[in-house]
Design a protein around this motif. Structure first.
Motif, short mmCIF file in Angstrom:
data_model
loop_
_atom_site.label_atom_id
_atom_site.label_comp_id
_atom_site.label_asym_id
_atom_site.label_seq_id
_atom_site.Cartn_x
_atom_site.Cartn_y
_atom_site.Cartn_z
N SER A 107 0.85 -1.19 0.00
CA SER A 107 0.00 0.00 0.00
C SER A 107 0.89 1.25 0.00
CB SER A 107 -0.91 0.01 1.23
OG SER A 107 -0.15 0.17 2.40
N GLU A 108 0.30 2.36 -0.39
CA GLU A 108 1.06 3.61 -0.45
C GLU A 108 1.58 4.02 0.91
OE1 GLU A 108 -1.81 6.24 -2.16
OE2 GLU A 108 -1.29 5.67 -4.20
N ILE A 109 0.75 3.87 1.92
CA ILE A 109 1.14 4.32 3.26
C ILE A 109 2.27 3.44 3.81
CG2 ILE A 109 -0.57 2.96 4.53
CD1 ILE A 109 -0.98 5.46 6.30
N THR A 110 2.26 2.16 3.52
CA THR A 110 3.33 1.27 3.96
C THR A 110 4.64 1.62 3.28
OG1 THR A 110 1.73 -0.50 4.33
CG2 THR A 110 4.04 -1.14 4.14
N ALA A 111 4.58 1.91 1.99
CA ALA A 111 5.78 2.30 1.26
C ALA A 111 6.33 3.63 1.79
CB ALA A 111 5.47 2.41 -0.23
N ALA A 112 5.45 4.56 2.14
CA ALA A 112 5.88 5.85 2.68
C ALA A 112 6.53 5.66 4.05
CB ALA A 112 4.70 6.80 2.78
N ARG A 113 5.98 4.79 4.86
CA ARG A 113 6.60 4.50 6.16
C ARG A 113 7.95 3.84 6.00
NH1 ARG A 113 1.01 2.69 8.76
NH2 ARG A 113 0.42 4.70 9.63
N HIS A 114 8.06 2.93 5.04
CA HIS A 114 9.34 2.25 4.78
C HIS A 114 10.42 3.25 4.38
CE1 HIS A 114 12.12 -0.85 3.52
NE2 HIS A 114 12.28 -0.19 2.40
N ASN A 115 10.06 4.28 3.61
CA ASN A 115 11.00 5.30 3.17
C ASN A 115 11.19 6.42 4.18
OD1 ASN A 115 11.77 4.28 0.57
ND2 ASN A 115 9.68 4.71 -0.08
N LYS A 116 10.47 6.34 5.31
CA LYS A 116 10.57 7.34 6.40
C LYS A 116 10.36 8.76 5.89
CE LYS A 116 13.48 4.44 9.16
NZ LYS A 116 14.37 3.49 8.63
N ILE A 117 9.32 8.93 5.09
CA ILE A 117 9.05 10.22 4.46
C ILE A 117 8.71 11.29 5.49
CG2 ILE A 117 7.44 11.42 2.93
CD1 ILE A 117 7.64 9.06 1.07
N CYS A 118 7.89 10.96 6.50
CA CYS A 118 7.51 11.97 7.51
C CYS A 118 8.72 12.52 8.24
CB CYS A 118 6.52 11.38 8.51
SG CYS A 118 4.84 11.31 7.92
N ALA A 119 9.61 11.65 8.66
CA ALA A 119 10.80 12.09 9.39
C ALA A 119 11.68 12.97 8.52
CB ALA A 119 11.58 10.88 9.90
N ARG A 120 11.84 12.60 7.28
CA ARG A 120 12.68 13.39 6.38
C ARG A 120 12.06 14.75 6.07
NH1 ARG A 120 14.97 8.89 2.15
NH2 ARG A 120 16.43 7.95 3.61
N LEU A 121 10.74 14.80 5.95
CA LEU A 121 10.08 16.09 5.72
C LEU A 121 10.22 16.99 6.95
CD1 LEU A 121 6.84 14.98 3.86
CD2 LEU A 121 8.76 16.25 2.91
N ARG A 122 10.10 16.41 8.15
CA ARG A 122 10.27 17.21 9.37
C ARG A 122 11.68 17.78 9.46
NH1 ARG A 122 7.03 13.33 11.90
NH2 ARG A 122 5.04 14.25 12.42
N GLU A 123 12.68 16.95 9.14
CA GLU A 123 14.07 17.42 9.19
C GLU A 123 14.29 18.58 8.22
OE1 GLU A 123 16.61 14.11 8.36
OE2 GLU A 123 15.95 13.00 10.14
N ALA A 124 13.63 18.54 7.08
CA ALA A 124 13.78 19.60 6.09
C ALA A 124 12.88 20.79 6.38
CB ALA A 124 13.49 19.06 4.69
#
Length: 107
Positions: A70-87
């Motif tokens: 699923s899209e949400i699982t793939a996004a969690r695997h790529n740690k997108i939220c954490a990377r967006l917060r850092e940026a």
């Protein structure tokens, strides 16, 4: 991805657009076809996530995931939220990503 997000931040960007897409593939024979079958789309394929800037220019695309992901699982695997917060960036996404943000105190 980190370099792309840094470039968006330096250019004054505040938000990125996040979306996933299933690229159809040919069905493989035997048990090898099962991971690539998407029950949502009822076809075989590979799932990709993409980040674009506010104008829709592609800034990052993920590695291919099996179509059953699923899209949400793939996004969690790529740690997108954490990377967006850092940026220091926010994201706009469709309903496939509802519940992705696991830190409600820092949306």
């Amino acid at each position: 991805m980190d370099r792309a997000l840094k470039r968006i931040t330096q250019s004054g960007g505040v938000v990125v657009l996040l979306d996933g897409t299933l690229v159809r593939t040919r069905r493989r024979t035997g048990d090898e076809n099962r991971p690539n079958y998407s029950g949502k789309h009822k076809v075989h394929g590979l799932l990709f996530l993409a980040l674009t800037d506010e104008k829709g220019n592609l800034i990052w695309i993920s590695a291919a995931k099996p179509g059953r992901s699923s899209e949400i699982t793939a996004a969690r695997h790529n740690k997108i939220c954490a990377r967006l917060r850092e940026a220091g960036l926010g994201a706009l996404a469709d309903l496939g990503f509802v519940g992705l943000d696991d830190d409600p105190d820092d949306p």
